[in-house]
Design a protein around this motif. Structure first.
Motif, PDB file in Angstrom:
ATOM      1  N   ASP A 176      -4.216 -12.705  -2.269  1.00 13.43           N
ATOM      2  CA  ASP A 176      -4.373 -13.604  -1.484  1.00 13.43           C
ATOM      3  C   ASP A 176      -3.375 -13.247  -0.097  1.00 13.43           C
ATOM      4  O   ASP A 176      -2.296 -12.813  -0.246  1.00 13.43           O
ATOM      5  CB  ASP A 176      -3.632 -14.820  -1.970  1.00 13.43           C
ATOM      6  CG  ASP A 176      -3.626 -16.074  -0.869  1.00 13.43           C
ATOM      7  OD1 ASP A 176      -4.635 -16.820  -0.629  1.00 13.43           O
ATOM      8  OD2 ASP A 176      -2.598 -16.260   0.100  1.00 13.43           O
ATOM      9  N   ASN A 177      -4.148 -13.303   1.253  1.00 12.95           N
ATOM     10  CA  ASN A 177      -3.468 -12.920   2.407  1.00 12.95           C
ATOM     11  C   ASN A 177      -2.281 -13.227   2.612  1.00 12.95           C
ATOM     12  O   ASN A 177      -1.439 -12.784   3.342  1.00 12.95           O
ATOM     13  CB  ASN A 177      -4.408 -13.113   3.675  1.00 12.95           C
ATOM     14  CG  ASN A 177      -5.888 -12.215   3.438  1.00 12.95           C
ATOM     15  OD1 ASN A 177      -5.935 -11.313   2.898  1.00 12.95           O
ATOM     16  ND2 ASN A 177      -7.050 -12.679   3.966  1.00 12.95           N
ATOM     17  N   LYS A 178      -1.879 -14.691   2.404  1.00 13.48           N
ATOM     18  CA  LYS A 178      -0.637 -15.006   2.708  1.00 13.48           C
ATOM     19  C   LYS A 178       0.607 -14.618   1.778  1.00 13.48           C
ATOM     20  O   LYS A 178       1.536 -14.695   2.018  1.00 13.48           O
ATOM     21  CB  LYS A 178      -0.839 -16.681   2.895  1.00 13.48           C
ATOM     22  CG  LYS A 178      -1.507 -16.959   4.267  1.00 13.48           C
ATOM     23  CD  LYS A 178      -1.740 -18.579   4.551  1.00 13.48           C
ATOM     24  CE  LYS A 178      -2.430 -18.743   5.913  1.00 13.48           C
ATOM     25  NZ  LYS A 178      -2.593 -20.077   6.160  1.00 13.48           N
ATOM     26  N   LEU A 179       0.004 -15.023   0.537  1.00 12.48           N
ATOM     27  CA  LEU A 179       0.817 -14.863  -0.705  1.00 12.48           C
ATOM     28  C   LEU A 179       1.310 -13.495  -0.807  1.00 12.48           C
ATOM     29  O   LEU A 179       2.521 -13.077  -1.114  1.00 12.48           O
ATOM     30  CB  LEU A 179       0.293 -15.259  -1.911  1.00 12.48           C
ATOM     31  CG  LEU A 179       0.129 -16.881  -2.051  1.00 12.48           C
ATOM     32  CD1 LEU A 179      -0.446 -17.213  -3.520  1.00 12.48           C
ATOM     33  CD2 LEU A 179       1.303 -17.567  -1.925  1.00 12.48           C
ATOM     34  N   LYS A 180       0.640 -12.351  -0.540  1.00 10.84           N
ATOM     35  CA  LYS A 180       0.852 -10.963  -0.640  1.00 10.84           C
ATOM     36  C   LYS A 180       1.945 -10.608   0.394  1.00 10.84           C
ATOM     37  O   LYS A 180       2.803  -9.787   0.175  1.00 10.84           O
ATOM     38  CB  LYS A 180      -0.350 -10.059  -0.585  1.00 10.84           C
ATOM     39  CG  LYS A 180      -1.012  -9.983   0.594  1.00 10.84           C
ATOM     40  CD  LYS A 180      -2.116  -8.903   0.563  1.00 10.84           C
ATOM     41  CE  LYS A 180      -2.905  -8.717   2.011  1.00 10.84           C
ATOM     42  NZ  LYS A 180      -4.099  -7.966   1.834  1.00 10.84           N
ATOM     43  N   GLU A 181       1.774 -11.501   1.678  1.00 12.59           N
ATOM     44  CA  GLU A 181       3.096 -11.311   2.665  1.00 12.59           C
ATOM     45  C   GLU A 181       4.219 -11.600   2.178  1.00 12.59           C
ATOM     46  O   GLU A 181       5.388 -11.075   2.698  1.00 12.59           O
ATOM     47  CB  GLU A 181       2.666 -11.956   3.775  1.00 12.59           C
ATOM     48  CG  GLU A 181       1.503 -11.502   4.723  1.00 12.59           C
ATOM     49  CD  GLU A 181       1.447 -10.268   5.241  1.00 12.59           C
ATOM     50  OE1 GLU A 181       2.605  -9.766   5.686  1.00 12.59           O
ATOM     51  OE2 GLU A 181       0.385  -9.566   5.434  1.00 12.59           O
ATOM     52  N   GLU A 213      -2.479  -1.170   6.781  1.00 15.49           N
ATOM     53  CA  GLU A 213      -2.924  -2.203   7.402  1.00 15.49           C
ATOM     54  C   GLU A 213      -1.737  -2.602   8.456  1.00 15.49           C
ATOM     55  O   GLU A 213      -2.127  -2.811   9.674  1.00 15.49           O
ATOM     56  CB  GLU A 213      -3.269  -3.576   6.505  1.00 15.49           C
ATOM     57  CG  GLU A 213      -4.574  -3.587   5.792  1.00 15.49           C
ATOM     58  CD  GLU A 213      -4.688  -4.777   4.910  1.00 15.49           C
ATOM     59  OE1 GLU A 213      -3.666  -5.532   4.823  1.00 15.49           O
ATOM     60  OE2 GLU A 213      -5.771  -5.036   4.090  1.00 15.49           O
ATOM     61  N   LYS A 214      -0.609  -2.430   7.753  1.00 16.55           N
ATOM     62  CA  LYS A 214       0.534  -2.782   8.798  1.00 16.55           C
ATOM     63  C   LYS A 214       0.639  -1.853   9.908  1.00 16.55           C
ATOM     64  O   LYS A 214       0.972  -2.048  10.995  1.00 16.55           O
ATOM     65  CB  LYS A 214       2.056  -2.550   7.834  1.00 16.55           C
ATOM     66  CG  LYS A 214       1.878  -4.218   7.003  1.00 16.55           C
ATOM     67  CD  LYS A 214       1.566  -5.414   8.015  1.00 16.55           C
ATOM     68  CE  LYS A 214       1.636  -6.692   6.872  1.00 16.55           C
ATOM     69  NZ  LYS A 214       1.187  -7.690   7.489  1.00 16.55           N
ATOM     70  N   ILE A 215       0.460  -0.303   9.624  1.00 13.13           N
ATOM     71  CA  ILE A 215       0.682   0.766  10.399  1.00 13.13           C
ATOM     72  C   ILE A 215      -0.411   0.603  11.466  1.00 13.13           C
ATOM     73  O   ILE A 215      -0.237   0.838  12.652  1.00 13.13           O
ATOM     74  CB  ILE A 215       0.507   2.051   9.661  1.00 13.13           C
ATOM     75  CG1 ILE A 215       1.615   2.266   8.871  1.00 13.13           C
ATOM     76  CG2 ILE A 215       0.413   3.129  10.539  1.00 13.13           C
ATOM     77  CD1 ILE A 215       1.700   3.619   7.725  1.00 13.13           C
ATOM     78  N   ASN A 216      -1.592   0.088  11.069  1.00 14.86           N
ATOM     79  CA  ASN A 216      -2.810   0.230  12.093  1.00 14.86           C
ATOM     80  C   ASN A 216      -2.889  -1.298  12.884  1.00 14.86           C
ATOM     81  O   ASN A 216      -3.390  -0.982  13.878  1.00 14.86           O
ATOM     82  CB  ASN A 216      -4.051   0.423  11.183  1.00 14.86           C
ATOM     83  CG  ASN A 216      -3.961   1.798  10.538  1.00 14.86           C
ATOM     84  OD1 ASN A 216      -3.524   2.723  11.024  1.00 14.86           O
ATOM     85  ND2 ASN A 216      -4.876   1.721   9.578  1.00 14.86           N
ATOM     86  N   LEU A 217      -2.352  -1.994  12.294  1.00 19.02           N
ATOM     87  CA  LEU A 217      -2.600  -3.693  12.873  1.00 19.02           C
ATOM     88  C   LEU A 217      -1.308  -4.299  13.539  1.00 19.02           C
ATOM     89  O   LEU A 217      -1.568  -4.927  14.624  1.00 19.02           O
ATOM     90  CB  LEU A 217      -3.230  -4.494  11.856  1.00 19.02           C
ATOM     91  CG  LEU A 217      -4.399  -4.105  11.521  1.00 19.02           C
ATOM     92  CD1 LEU A 217      -4.960  -5.092  10.443  1.00 19.02           C
ATOM     93  CD2 LEU A 217      -5.378  -3.931  12.309  1.00 19.02           C
ATOM     94  N   THR A 245       3.734 -21.792   2.170  1.00 18.92           N
ATOM     95  CA  THR A 245       2.267 -21.205   2.513  1.00 18.92           C
ATOM     96  C   THR A 245       2.304 -19.849   2.988  1.00 18.92           C
ATOM     97  O   THR A 245       1.238 -19.416   2.995  1.00 18.92           O
ATOM     98  CB  THR A 245       1.786 -22.207   3.807  1.00 18.92           C
ATOM     99  OG1 THR A 245       2.618 -21.987   4.909  1.00 18.92           O
ATOM    100  CG2 THR A 245       1.492 -23.586   3.328  1.00 18.92           C
ATOM    101  N   GLY A 246       3.153 -19.399   3.113  1.00 19.29           N
ATOM    102  CA  GLY A 246       3.147 -17.903   3.344  1.00 19.29           C
ATOM    103  C   GLY A 246       3.182 -17.700   4.749  1.00 19.29           C
ATOM    104  O   GLY A 246       2.758 -16.432   5.320  1.00 19.29           O
TER     105      GLY A 246
END
Length: 299
Positions: free
Chosen positions: A149-154, A189-193, A270-271
């Motif tokens: 999940d995009n928010k939970l994985k953060e 993703e973090k490095i690129n975005l 909610t992340g």
């Protein structure tokens, strides 16, 4: 001002929050998986108090990470109490994750705290291996959506990274349970975005910690036989021969979260909280190094 705060944190043992949590949660012993659900619930007042207590610990850690790490490393009582508290919180929150928003918030704040204290600190990473059912086991058994999940994985993946980075013992255990391709994709993703901002961590803090990790890795082979990797054993060797003083997080992390803010609670549930940013939890300078490290373990 920071020196005065550091003295207060040390002399009060983090305002007594770890012992408070231990008393609140473990007065009747370690958490047992729910068999009779009606007997497994914590009172709402205890959950709310636990959330506030973990938030205070996270705030202290954001002010001075080194003080918190050193206090844990050098105080066996705090180590034992903290490992019991974290194990209890993770187990309880996973078991009751759908019961209330407060339980989710408590889980997320606990995950955040684990990530903070494990950052570039081998001794505390190894503390997560202590016990018959380890904190590491509990962390990697989080529900499936915390990986994707995009928010939970953060919330989750930065803590998994700080818990395992440059620790081959942890990696050998975790690599049997999951594919680290997930972590590699996340770092890429973090490095690129993510926009490039000023580094959030003092250079001296990073260099001191890396030097110590290098020392531990160089001596790992000679010490390896003394470490029991059996997950069913409670005798994992947590000893280390080094002592770090580590530098402080830079002033732009010296923030105390508003523990009474409804918005803050919602954002952590909610992340979307500002505090979960990867750049605030793992030094940007080490992102490429982390990518290389986890590439060694990709299945």
């Amino acid at each position: 001002m920071n020196e005065n705060l550091s003295f207060i944190f040390e002399s009060s043992e983090l305002f007594g929050q770890i012992q408070l949590l231990y008393t609140l949660l473990l007065s009747k012993g370690p958490y047992k998986q729910k068999i009779e659900k009606e007997n497994s619930f914590l009172p709402q007042s205890v959950i709310v108090a636990s959330v506030l207590s973990i938030k205070i610990l996270n705030s202290i850690t954001r002010i001075n990470l080194s003080v918190v790490q050193n206090l844990i490393i050098n105080n066996n009582l705090i180590q034992d109490s903290l490992s019991c508290v974290i194990a209890y919180l993770i187990s309880y929150c996973i078991d009751h994750i759908e019961d209330s928003d407060e339980t989710k918030e408590l889980l997320h704040e606990t995950i955040l705290f684990i990530g903070y204290i494990c950052l570039l600190e081998n001794k505390i990473q190894n503390l997560m291996l202590k016990g018959e059912s380890t904190i590491l086991q509990k962390i990697i058994s989080l529900p499936f959506n915390y990986y994707f999940d995009n928010k939970l994985k953060e919330i989750f993946l930065p803590t998994l990274i700080t818990l395992s980075f440059e620790n081959k013992i942890v990696m050998e255990i975790v690599n049997k349970e999951m594919d680290f391709g997930i972590v590699l994709v996340y770092i890429n993703e973090k490095i690129n975005l993510e926009p490039i901002l000023e580094e959030e961590f003092d250079e001296s803090y990073i260099e001191d910690k890396l030097e110590n990790l290098s020392y531990l890795n160089d001596n790992e082979n000679s010490n390896r036989k003394s470490i029991n990797l059996n997950l069913n054993s409670s005798n994992v060797n947590l000893k280390s021969t080094t002592n770090l003083s580590g530098s402080k997080i830079k002033s732009n992390l010296d923030l105390i979260s508003n523990t009474s803010s409804v918005k803050s609670c919602h954002d952590m549930i909610t992340g979307t909280s500002e505090f979960i940013s990867f750049a605030l939890r793992f030094p940007r300078k080490l992102w490429e190094k982390a990518k290389d490290f986890y590439s060694l373990f990709k299945n």
